[in-house]
Design a protein around this motif. Structure first.
Motif, PDB file in Angstrom:
ATOM      1  N   TRP A  14     -45.071  -1.410 -13.212  1.00 37.16           N
ATOM      2  CA  TRP A  14     -43.738  -1.956 -13.493  1.00 37.16           C
ATOM      3  C   TRP A  14     -43.625  -3.252 -12.712  1.00 37.16           C
ATOM      4  N   ARG A  15     -43.304  -4.341 -13.414  1.00 40.30           N
ATOM      5  CA  ARG A  15     -43.236  -5.664 -12.786  1.00 40.30           C
ATOM      6  C   ARG A  15     -41.859  -6.276 -12.964  1.00 40.30           C
ATOM      7  N   GLY A  16     -41.540  -7.162 -12.025  1.00 40.38           N
ATOM      8  CA  GLY A  16     -40.283  -7.886 -12.122  1.00 40.38           C
ATOM      9  C   GLY A  16     -40.189  -8.952 -11.055  1.00 40.38           C
ATOM     10  N   HIS A  17     -39.050  -9.616 -11.027  1.00 43.97           N
ATOM     11  CA  HIS A  17     -38.777 -10.703 -10.077  1.00 43.97           C
ATOM     12  C   HIS A  17     -37.511 -10.343  -9.320  1.00 43.97           C
ATOM     13  N   LEU A  18     -37.580 -10.397  -8.000  1.00 41.57           N
ATOM     14  CA  LEU A  18     -36.463 -10.041  -7.133  1.00 41.57           C
ATOM     15  C   LEU A  18     -36.012 -11.278  -6.382  1.00 41.57           C
ATOM     16  N   SER A  19     -34.709 -11.511  -6.390  1.00 44.94           N
ATOM     17  CA  SER A  19     -34.166 -12.643  -5.645  1.00 44.94           C
ATOM     18  C   SER A  19     -32.988 -12.181  -4.792  1.00 44.94           C
ATOM     19  N   GLY A  20     -32.690 -12.980  -3.764  1.00 42.89           N
ATOM     20  CA  GLY A  20     -31.553 -12.683  -2.900  1.00 42.89           C
ATOM     21  C   GLY A  20     -31.795 -11.588  -1.892  1.00 42.89           C
ATOM     22  N   GLU A  39     -44.223   2.725  -2.935  1.00 42.52           N
ATOM     23  CA  GLU A  39     -43.609   1.520  -2.389  1.00 42.52           C
ATOM     24  C   GLU A  39     -44.100   0.329  -3.210  1.00 42.52           C
ATOM     25  N   ALA A  40     -43.179  -0.525  -3.576  1.00 43.04           N
ATOM     26  CA  ALA A  40     -43.523  -1.686  -4.388  1.00 43.04           C
ATOM     27  C   ALA A  40     -44.233  -2.741  -3.544  1.00 43.04           C
ATOM     28  N   ARG A  41     -45.108  -3.489  -4.211  1.00 44.42           N
ATOM     29  CA  ARG A  41     -45.770  -4.624  -3.569  1.00 44.42           C
ATOM     30  C   ARG A  41     -44.904  -5.866  -3.819  1.00 44.42           C
ATOM     31  N   LEU A  42     -44.576  -6.568  -2.740  1.00 45.84           N
ATOM     32  CA  LEU A  42     -43.771  -7.786  -2.842  1.00 45.84           C
ATOM     33  C   LEU A  42     -44.651  -8.989  -2.532  1.00 45.84           C
ATOM     34  N   THR A  43     -44.661  -9.956  -3.446  1.00 44.79           N
ATOM     35  CA  THR A  43     -45.429 -11.183  -3.268  1.00 44.79           C
ATOM     36  C   THR A  43     -44.444 -12.335  -3.226  1.00 44.79           C
ATOM     37  N   PRO A  44     -44.481 -13.182  -2.160  1.00 43.92           N
ATOM     38  CA  PRO A  44     -43.527 -14.294  -2.077  1.00 43.92           C
ATOM     39  C   PRO A  44     -43.610 -15.201  -3.300  1.00 43.92           C
ATOM     40  N   ASP A  45     -42.427 -15.633  -3.751  1.00 44.49           N
ATOM     41  CA  ASP A  45     -42.333 -16.496  -4.923  1.00 44.49           C
ATOM     42  C   ASP A  45     -41.194 -17.495  -4.707  1.00 44.49           C
ATOM     43  N   GLY A  46     -41.230 -18.186  -3.570  1.00 40.65           N
ATOM     44  CA  GLY A  46     -40.183 -19.147  -3.223  1.00 40.65           C
ATOM     45  C   GLY A  46     -39.227 -18.546  -2.215  1.00 40.65           C
ATOM     46  N   PRO A  47     -38.320 -19.366  -1.689  1.00 42.99           N
ATOM     47  CA  PRO A  47     -37.370 -18.878  -0.668  1.00 42.99           C
ATOM     48  C   PRO A  47     -36.471 -17.762  -1.214  1.00 42.99           C
ATOM     49  N   GLY A  48     -36.538 -16.605  -0.574  1.00 43.67           N
ATOM     50  CA  GLY A  48     -35.697 -15.477  -0.957  1.00 43.67           C
ATOM     51  C   GLY A  48     -36.063 -14.837  -2.287  1.00 43.67           C
ATOM     52  N   CYS A  49     -37.208 -15.186  -2.853  1.00 42.44           N
ATOM     53  CA  CYS A  49     -37.640 -14.651  -4.152  1.00 42.44           C
ATOM     54  C   CYS A  49     -38.996 -13.966  -4.014  1.00 42.44           C
ATOM     55  N   TRP A  50     -39.181 -12.923  -4.798  1.00 41.02           N
ATOM     56  CA  TRP A  50     -40.390 -12.108  -4.694  1.00 41.02           C
ATOM     57  C   TRP A  50     -40.815 -11.614  -6.067  1.00 41.02           C
ATOM     58  N   GLN A  51     -42.123 -11.596  -6.301  1.00 40.66           N
ATOM     59  CA  GLN A  51     -42.673 -10.890  -7.449  1.00 40.66           C
ATOM     60  C   GLN A  51     -42.833  -9.438  -7.009  1.00 40.66           C
ATOM     61  N   VAL A  52     -42.425  -8.506  -7.841  1.00 44.02           N
ATOM     62  CA  VAL A  52     -42.442  -7.086  -7.504  1.00 44.02           C
ATOM     63  C   VAL A  52     -43.369  -6.360  -8.473  1.00 44.02           C
ATOM     64  N   GLU A  53     -44.231  -5.512  -7.917  1.00 41.41           N
ATOM     65  CA  GLU A  53     -45.099  -4.655  -8.724  1.00 41.41           C
ATOM     66  C   GLU A  53     -45.130  -3.272  -8.097  1.00 41.41           C
ATOM     67  N   THR A  54     -45.013  -2.263  -8.932  1.00 41.65           N
ATOM     68  CA  THR A  54     -45.151  -0.895  -8.447  1.00 41.65           C
ATOM     69  C   THR A  54     -45.900  -0.070  -9.481  1.00 41.65           C
ATOM     70  N   ASP A  55     -46.858   0.700  -9.002  1.00 41.58           N
ATOM     71  CA  ASP A  55     -47.636   1.577  -9.876  1.00 41.58           C
ATOM     72  C   ASP A  55     -46.845   2.846 -10.150  1.00 41.58           C
ATOM     73  N   LEU A  56     -46.899   3.303 -11.396  1.00 45.75           N
ATOM     74  CA  LEU A  56     -46.261   4.564 -11.741  1.00 45.75           C
ATOM     75  C   LEU A  56     -47.278   5.688 -11.554  1.00 45.75           C
ATOM     76  N   PRO A  57     -46.972   6.663 -10.703  1.00 40.59           N
ATOM     77  CA  PRO A  57     -47.880   7.792 -10.536  1.00 40.59           C
ATOM     78  C   PRO A  57     -48.002   8.574 -11.848  1.00 40.59           C
TER      79      PRO A  57
END
Length: 130
Positions: A14-20, A39-57
């Protein structure tokens, strides 16, 4: 206030973009039936923004409707539960089709109620222990 843009589910991730949100102060977790699954993996994507990935068991893939929640949780303490801020919901349906949409809504409410019950019990145990 955090904002999650859902980029979808592909290949069990499951992927998405998290801000704030300030990532070092918070964890993002996948919750099913009031239990933290991953636990989701957060990858920096600018100030206060993150790419989010989490594996579904694989064990969440079963007949019927499964509602997964992406939530924030305190960064300290591996066993600390989610703090209640829902970033996104993902509903998965497998097996025989459900007869009514109401069944899907009940499953989502049941998952959230289980989380509230668990957190209330944890809070009550802390108050009683004082």
């Amino acid at each position: 206030m955090p904002h999650f843009d859902n980029h979808g589910l592909k290949g069990g991730v499951w992927r998405g973009h998290l801000s704030g949100i300030d990532a070092p102060e918070v964890r993002v977790v996948l919750v099913h039936h009031a239990e933290i699954l991953a636990e989701a993996r957060l990858t920096p994507d600018g100030p206060g923004c993150w790419q989010v990935e989490t594996d579904l068991p694989a064990d969440v893939l079963s007949d019927g409707l499964q509602t997964l929640l992406l939530k924030t949780a305190a960064a300290s303490g591996a066993d600390s539960g989610p703090d209640g801020h829902v970033l996104a919901r993902l509903s998965l349906m497998a097996g025989q089709p459900l007869d009514e949409d109401l069944i899907a809504e009940i499953a989502a409410l049941r998952a959230e109620l289980e989380l509230v019950k668990r957190e209330l019990r944890r809070f009550a145990a802390g108050v009683a222990g004082r």
